[in-house]
Enzyme design. Structure first.
Site, PDB file in Angstrom:
ATOM      1  N   SER A 253       8.992  -6.935   4.651  1.00 17.28           N
ATOM      2  CA  SER A 253       7.735  -6.241   3.931  1.00 17.28           C
ATOM      3  C   SER A 253       6.585  -7.192   3.723  1.00 17.28           C
ATOM      4  O   SER A 253       5.953  -7.795   4.618  1.00 17.28           O
ATOM      5  CB  SER A 253       8.239  -5.556   2.416  1.00 17.28           C
ATOM      6  OG  SER A 253       7.314  -4.566   2.097  1.00 17.28           O
TER       7      SER A 253
ATOM      8  N   LYS B 156      -7.360  11.492 -16.376  1.00  8.44           N
ATOM      9  CA  LYS B 156      -6.947  10.127 -16.797  1.00  8.44           C
ATOM     10  C   LYS B 156      -5.679   9.918 -17.238  1.00  8.44           C
ATOM     11  O   LYS B 156      -5.012   8.853 -16.961  1.00  8.44           O
ATOM     12  CB  LYS B 156      -7.637   9.977 -18.200  1.00  8.44           C
ATOM     13  CG  LYS B 156      -7.677   8.422 -19.145  1.00  8.44           C
ATOM     14  CD  LYS B 156      -8.035   7.379 -17.965  1.00  8.44           C
ATOM     15  CE  LYS B 156      -7.822   6.026 -18.661  1.00  8.44           C
ATOM     16  NZ  LYS B 156      -8.284   4.863 -17.945  1.00  8.44           N
TER      17      LYS B 156
END
Length: 371
Positions: free
Chosen positions: A175, A229
């Site tokens: 990764s 939000k």
């Protein structure tokens, strides 16, 4: 009857106090032994109790002063570390018969901000000290998306300054560990290495079920003109499809960046874009599998990677001077000092700290991490 006295010259016993005449048969007592020599007594003067007490107290104060001075210096280094230039030390690895130099930069463990800062300082050192090549020694399962990208950027700085870069994989380079090194000029992995795992992951916690059980109903309010939000940003409710879609969009964007980095560095070795996408499905690979697919160039150890770096700068084996770059050790160790600092500055668990903790858990953290 009267006894007759013996006649003739018969010796008579001596009277009391008289010395017997010779021939009488009496031996005088031996003379007394001489008296022993007089004994000599040596007296050593010792300091009085007051002097010894003063000396003990002085020694104790001296030792305590040195100890406290060491603690003060250590704390000053810890808190002033961010305000001074970080020093990179060169640890000897190999002597060489030429003036050419190779630096080994270790990237070990989880990739985070500290790791990215260390690599940046090492690259600054390499560029200022006229090194000819760099070996990235990687043993990492990856880490943060941004930190991994910052290290990738430092590798590009080496390329722009015509520094040859060889990546040497240890036990794992997956990764983010692969991300930071996929543009190296040559990638070499040890036989037992695990690599690949090209992808992005995010983990988020929600506590809605727990709060229901304890009878707590959280209420989150947002401004009228920012209705999204709280999407993927509220730890107190189970995620909706809208929440998941938001985070997946961020994951996909980071994945495409990862894919582009691999294509830029390994496109020629792997092949076309479809072949790269087939490899970049999050799977992990052995060293043999990675070599067969083009993810790496060869299999070998760190010494072999150094030889490859020497070859790239036109030298034979064991011809270059090789050093490992490291930070100097702390005076007392960062771990102990930080633990002491945290203990002395800890505050009770209040509402503000609980809110901060909850917000940190709610924020999705994107990771180039294998597991």
């Amino acid at each position: 009857m009267n006894q007759q006295q013996p006649s003739g010259n018969v010796p008579q016993p001596p009277h009391h106090g008289q010395t017997p005449p010779p021939g009488y048969g009496y031996m005088p007592p031996p003379p007394p032994p001489p008296p022993p020599p007089p004994q000599r007594v040596y007296v050593t003067a010792k300091p009085g109790g007051f002097v010894r007490a003063v000396g003990f107290i002085f020694g104790l104060l001296l030792f305590g002063g040195i100890f406290l001075m060491g603690i003060v210096i250590g704390i000053a280094i810890m808190f002033g570390r961010s305000s001074v230039d970080r020093v990179v030390l060169e640890e000897h690895y190999q002597d060489g018969g030429s003036s050419r130099r190779i630096a080994i930069i270790p990237i070990e463990g989880i990739i985070d901000w500290n790791k990215a800062t260390f690599v940046r300082d090492c690259v600054d050192h390499v560029l200022s000290e006229d090194f000819d090549a760099v070996v990235l020694r990687i043993d990492s399962p990856g880490g943060g998306v941004t930190s991994s990208d910052e290290i990738w950027y430092e590798v590009q700085r080496l390329h722009k300054n015509n520094i040859d870069v060889v990546a040497s994989y240890g036990g794992i380079a997956a990764s983010g560990g692969y991300y930071v090194s996929c543009t190296a000029d040559h990638i070499m992995a040890q036989q037992t290495c695990i690599t690949g795992s090209i992808g992005v992951i995010a983990q988020v916690m929600t506590f809605e079920g727990l709060l229901d059980k304890v009878g707590i109903e959280p209420i989150t309010l947002v401004a009228t003109n920012s209705p999204n939000k709280d999407v993927a940003n509220d730890i107190f409710h189970s995620w909706s499809e809208q929440d998941r879609a938001k985070v997946i969009d961020m994951l996909d964007a980071s994945y495409e960046t990862f894919l582009k980095r691999v294509a830029d560095g390994r496109g020629e070795a792997i092949g076309d874009a479809s072949a790269i996408r087939d490899l970049a499905d999050g799977s992990i690979y052995t060293a043999e599998q990675a070599k067969a697919s083009g993810l790496i160039d060869s299999i070998g150890y760190l010494d072999d990677a150094v030889v490859e770096a020497e070859r790239m700068i036109g030298l034979g084996p064991r011809s270059a001077e090789v050093v490992v770059l490291r930070y100097p050790p702390s005076l007392f160790g960062d771990g102990l000092l930080m633990q002491a600092h945290q203990r002395t500055t800890s505050t009770p668990l209040d509402a503000e700290r609980i809110r901060t903790f909850a917000n940190e858990l709610a924020a999705p953290r994107l990771m180039y991490l294998s597991w």
